[in-house]
Design a protein around this motif. Structure first.
Motif, PDB file in Angstrom:
ATOM      1  N   TRP A  10       2.167  -0.267   0.199  1.00 26.25           N
ATOM      2  CA  TRP A  10       1.902  -1.183  -0.903  1.00 26.25           C
ATOM      3  C   TRP A  10       0.991  -0.530  -1.924  1.00 26.25           C
ATOM      4  O   TRP A  10       0.282   0.414  -1.628  1.00 26.25           O
ATOM      5  N   GLY A  11       0.958  -1.082  -3.114  1.00 22.60           N
ATOM      6  CA  GLY A  11       0.086  -0.568  -4.158  1.00 22.60           C
ATOM      7  C   GLY A  11      -1.383  -0.758  -3.819  1.00 22.60           C
ATOM      8  O   GLY A  11      -1.755  -1.588  -2.991  1.00 22.60           O
ATOM      9  N   ASP A  12      -2.221   0.026  -4.473  1.00 25.56           N
ATOM     10  CA  ASP A  12      -3.666  -0.050  -4.260  1.00 25.56           C
ATOM     11  C   ASP A  12      -4.241  -1.400  -4.660  1.00 25.56           C
ATOM     12  O   ASP A  12      -5.335  -1.751  -4.240  1.00 25.56           O
ATOM     13  N   HIS A  13      -3.522  -2.147  -5.481  1.00 25.67           N
ATOM     14  CA  HIS A  13      -4.019  -3.442  -5.957  1.00 25.67           C
ATOM     15  C   HIS A  13      -3.814  -4.572  -4.942  1.00 25.67           C
ATOM     16  O   HIS A  13      -4.266  -5.675  -5.157  1.00 25.67           O
ATOM     17  N   TYR A  14      -3.151  -4.300  -3.831  1.00 21.99           N
ATOM     18  CA  TYR A  14      -2.905  -5.329  -2.818  1.00 21.99           C
ATOM     19  C   TYR A  14      -4.165  -5.582  -2.001  1.00 21.99           C
ATOM     20  O   TYR A  14      -4.822  -4.643  -1.553  1.00 21.99           O
ATOM     21  N   SER A  47       4.150  -7.488 -11.373  1.00 22.38           N
ATOM     22  CA  SER A  47       3.588  -8.700 -10.772  1.00 22.38           C
ATOM     23  C   SER A  47       2.521  -9.254 -11.719  1.00 22.38           C
ATOM     24  O   SER A  47       2.108  -8.586 -12.675  1.00 22.38           O
ATOM     25  N   HIS A  48       2.055 -10.462 -11.450  1.00 19.42           N
ATOM     26  CA  HIS A  48       0.966 -11.037 -12.263  1.00 19.42           C
ATOM     27  C   HIS A  48      -0.237 -10.103 -12.262  1.00 19.42           C
ATOM     28  O   HIS A  48      -0.864  -9.880 -13.288  1.00 19.42           O
ATOM     29  N   LYS A  49      -0.537  -9.547 -11.092  1.00 20.08           N
ATOM     30  CA  LYS A  49      -1.724  -8.695 -10.990  1.00 20.08           C
ATOM     31  C   LYS A  49      -1.544  -7.406 -11.803  1.00 20.08           C
ATOM     32  O   LYS A  49      -2.444  -6.990 -12.524  1.00 20.08           O
ATOM     33  N   GLU A  50      -0.375  -6.785 -11.701  1.00 23.02           N
ATOM     34  CA  GLU A  50      -0.110  -5.551 -12.451  1.00 23.02           C
ATOM     35  C   GLU A  50      -0.117  -5.795 -13.960  1.00 23.02           C
ATOM     36  O   GLU A  50      -0.515  -4.922 -14.728  1.00 23.02           O
ATOM     37  N   GLU A  60      -4.296 -14.382  -4.734  1.00 25.87           N
ATOM     38  CA  GLU A  60      -4.242 -12.961  -5.065  1.00 25.87           C
ATOM     39  C   GLU A  60      -3.051 -12.261  -4.424  1.00 25.87           C
ATOM     40  O   GLU A  60      -2.385 -11.451  -5.058  1.00 25.87           O
ATOM     41  N   CYS A  61      -2.754 -12.587  -3.179  1.00 23.73           N
ATOM     42  CA  CYS A  61      -1.612 -11.941  -2.525  1.00 23.73           C
ATOM     43  C   CYS A  61      -0.305 -12.304  -3.232  1.00 23.73           C
ATOM     44  O   CYS A  61       0.516 -11.433  -3.516  1.00 23.73           O
TER      45      CYS A  61
END
Length: 130
Positions: A10-14, A47-50, A60-61
């Motif tokens: 998974w990406g570092d933002h997870y 994603s919303h976070k990206e 957040e998840c």
């Protein structure tokens, strides 16, 4: 070194323990996604976070996942309700392939969270609907 729930795919933002253990790897066809561009661009699959969009702190998840729908009527209703897509959005059709990540079970509106492995080009799994 493992961080407990994040297996390195998974990406570092997870956050840790994301995606949830209930998410499964499976094929889902068809799925529909709202985009601002047609043909879609890479950023249409952030994603919303990206994309640095707002989301509730306890989600957040889910904010790390890509939102898709399995029912065309449900995504048409969502398009009418979401201001960003209401007048200039597009609905594109694609598929989830099990090797690309894991998904939640569809909710009552056919919405699925799709947590995509790092390095996957999601765009290639969707058709140009122009």
């Amino acid at each position: 070194m493992s961080d407990g729930g994040n297996n390195g795919n998974w990406g570092d933002h997870y956050p840790v323990s994301c995606p949830p253990g209930s998410a499964k790897s499976k094929d889902v066809t068809p799925v529909y996604r709202l985009t601002l561009n047609n043909p879609p661009l890479d950023e249409d699959f952030y994603s919303h976070k990206e994309a640095n969009l707002r989301y509730p702190p306890d989600k957040e998840c889910e904010a790390c996942a890509i939102s898709v729908f399995t029912d065309l009527d449900q995504i048409k209703k969502a398009k009418k309700k979401i201001a960003l897509f209401k007048n200039r959005g597009h609905i594109i059709e694609g598929q989830i392939v099990s090797e690309t990540g894991v998904v939640s079970e569809p909710d009552h509106k056919s919405h699925i969270n799709w947590w995509v492995y790092s390095g996957i080009d999601v765009k290639k799994y969707f058709k140009d609907n122009s």
